[in-house]
Design an enzyme around this catalytic site. Sequence first.
Site, PDB file in Angstrom:
ATOM      1  CB  SER A 220       5.640 -14.859  11.998  1.00 14.00           C
ATOM      2  OG  SER A 220       5.627 -14.744  11.031  1.00 14.00           O
ATOM      3  NE  ARG A 221       1.327 -10.002  10.831  1.00 15.00           N
ATOM      4  CZ  ARG A 221       1.421  -8.799  12.379  1.00 15.00           C
ATOM      5  NH1 ARG A 221       0.290  -8.447  12.301  1.00 15.00           N
ATOM      6  NH2 ARG A 221       2.887  -8.586  11.711  1.00 15.00           N
ATOM      7  CG  ASN A 222       5.165 -13.216   6.666  1.00 15.97           C
ATOM      8  OD1 ASN A 222       4.606 -12.968   5.716  1.00 15.97           O
ATOM      9  ND2 ASN A 222       5.675 -12.252   7.498  1.00 15.97           N
TER      10      ASN A 222
ATOM     11  CD  GLU B 143       4.497  -6.251   3.852  1.00 14.56           C
ATOM     12  OE1 GLU B 143       5.170  -6.787   2.718  1.00 14.56           O
ATOM     13  OE2 GLU B 143       4.681  -5.096   3.962  1.00 14.56           O
TER      14      GLU B 143
ATOM     15  CE  LYS C 263      10.997  -9.884   9.765  1.00 11.53           C
ATOM     16  NZ  LYS C 263      11.147  -8.523   9.858  1.00 11.53           N
TER      17      LYS C 263
ATOM     18  CB  VAL D 276      -1.545 -10.091   1.070  1.00 16.03           C
ATOM     19  CG1 VAL D 276      -0.639 -11.151   0.738  1.00 16.03           C
ATOM     20  CG2 VAL D 276      -3.199 -10.385   0.820  1.00 16.03           C
TER      21      VAL D 276
ATOM     22  CG  PHE E 212      -1.703  -1.171   1.370  1.00 14.10           C
ATOM     23  CD1 PHE E 212      -2.935  -1.547   0.045  1.00 14.10           C
ATOM     24  CD2 PHE E 212      -1.274  -1.968   2.322  1.00 14.10           C
ATOM     25  CE1 PHE E 212      -2.902  -2.562   0.835  1.00 14.10           C
ATOM     26  CE2 PHE E 212      -2.062  -3.100   2.518  1.00 14.10           C
ATOM     27  CZ  PHE E 212      -3.406  -3.827   1.273  1.00 14.10           C
TER      28      PHE E 212
ATOM     29  CE  LYS F  54      10.048  -4.394  10.127  1.00 13.72           C
ATOM     30  NZ  LYS F  54      10.337  -5.398  11.276  1.00 13.72           N
TER      31      LYS F  54
END
Lengths: 331, 331
Positions: free
Chosen positions: A257-259, A284, A194, A282, A87, A109
Amino acid sequence: MNTNPKIAVFGGGSWATAIVKMLSENLEQVGWYMRSQSAIDYIKENDHNPNYISSATFNVNQLYLSSDINEMVKYADILIFSIPSAFVKTELDKITEPFTSKIVFSAIKGIIPESGLIVGEHFNKILNVPIENIGVITGPCHAEEVAMERLSYLTIACKDEEKAKLVSKFISSHYIKTKISDDIIGAEYAAMLKNIYAIAAGIAHGLGYGDNFQAVLMSNSIREIKRFIKKVHRMKRNINNSAYLGDLLVTGYSVFSRNRMFGNMIGKGYTVKSAMMEMSMVAEGYYATKSAYLLNEKNNTKTPIIDAVYQILYENKNPKTIFKNLTELID
Amino acid sequence: MNTNPKIAVFGGGSWATAIVKMLSENLEQVGWYMRSQSAIDYIKENDHNPNYISSATFNVNQLYLSSDINEMVKYADILIFSIPSAFVKTELDKITEPFTSKIVFSAIKGIIPESGLIVGEHFNKILNVPIENIGVITGPCHAEEVAMERLSYLTIACKDEEKAKLVSKFISSHYIKTKISDDIIGAEYAAMLKNIYAIAAGIAHGLGYGDNFQAVLMSNSIREIKRFIKKVHRMKRNINNSAYLGDLLVTGYSVFSRNRMFGNMIGKGYTVKSAMMEMSMVAEGYYATKSAYLLNEKNNTKTPIIDAVYQILYENKNPKTIFKNLTELID
């Protein structure tokens, strides 16, 4: 250089909120731009962000809040951006106020999808901010632990050491220690990369690989990061410093961690689309994977882990097969 | 070199049991020395070790079991030792059979308290085993995951590459991948040192430090390991390889690690003695801390984390104060 600058944070997420909290420990007033006026109204009434790390409370009188990005650019001498990379461009496009003379720090990031550049490069190349006015704030740091005032170490990178020191001073507190660095490019790439390895860690977990494999995956990840960054920006750096290895570990080993969570769902058999819908956001690392993969088509560094994640997320390949193959490529 | 050698494992713990399991995948017969005759009797009757990773079952006909160490030394061409370092000397003192012509691999993570030497050095200097006949088997590897046949990577180090390859061949299987190395000294020191950092990680956790700090602690730990080993044995090595960094991570981040658990109890306020009694065992890292600290008095490497753990465990210093001080020494 103005040693008593006005500082503003741009963004409404958990990391932006955490940085506002850090600055509030030192500054009489902190500028805070959020896109959502209703979030601002909520904060004014309830002293905390409604959506992110809501246990962090603020003295509202200390905050200069606005949903008008130009107002905030005009207000601040030092601008700290903490907006999801996807964004950033939309937000920057709103800016009409001149800001080439501002000091701009990125706490983002990721790569800006439209330009394929990391945020510092984007500010420099597209928006003509001089390189010595650009800085990076990087982890290892979960925003949630900042809310709890648990001791955390941040790295503040800027080509101009004085500016790094100045921002460090305003960020440091009894629960934040800072280290300065001049490696803005490496720090930003590491912060971006990362998230890809956190997705890989999640996929491995989702597929049933254990802690032994996880340790090998992380050991290979940091070597891959080193190779990748060395190709992009060669300079003397210790890849095992907290800004690089620490940042990888806090994300790769965190169940928050969302990832990693996103990867875990992929490993368990969710499609990319359904995992994103389930998370209602979403990760990153999803964008970072594509950007890193495309960048590496030119650089030609050996990055089997990025390649594996890319094939799973963007080429619809079977995670089990791809990871089986990956186990032969790492050591 | 005999390419069809007899191999025996010396030790009755979880790691010894895991190695026997690995070898059983490839060898018609595996020698297994355990001090306890009753454990041997139990295994013969129940197909698994009564005390450690009991989910790993064996075909007893494939095992050559004995509680007579000399019988086992005589039997084997390749001896793999996996006995807690504190008991190695007592066991070795029992040996009357000649074994200077044997190939000796160490899977022990520690220093032999009586000699102050790592196991490979002890075999070489005290027992006159030629250096090219000495090897090391190292992680990252929890024995528990070997029992579950979860994919794990081991490093087999020996000055003589052919011997490393030979042992690799017998250890490898569908769930074990191996890598060879010639860094026997570095691999053994790393395996020993990582237990100290796992104790540090446990202490930090026990004191209430969070994931952000943990990542910084691990990032500093691997840098400390690098400095320490470089001083002891200078050679070209990538400290981020799985044998070093991976081994640190699997131990430091594992809630199953006994060293981490021991540290956690110390951090929570147990005395060293009561923590040991509660665990009804001594964590390897307890001995390693003293050995590493003493060794470092000579080498004079900067090792703030080892120093902190030493002061807590051996000088009865307050963990909270020592760690508060440590937070100023790492970055």
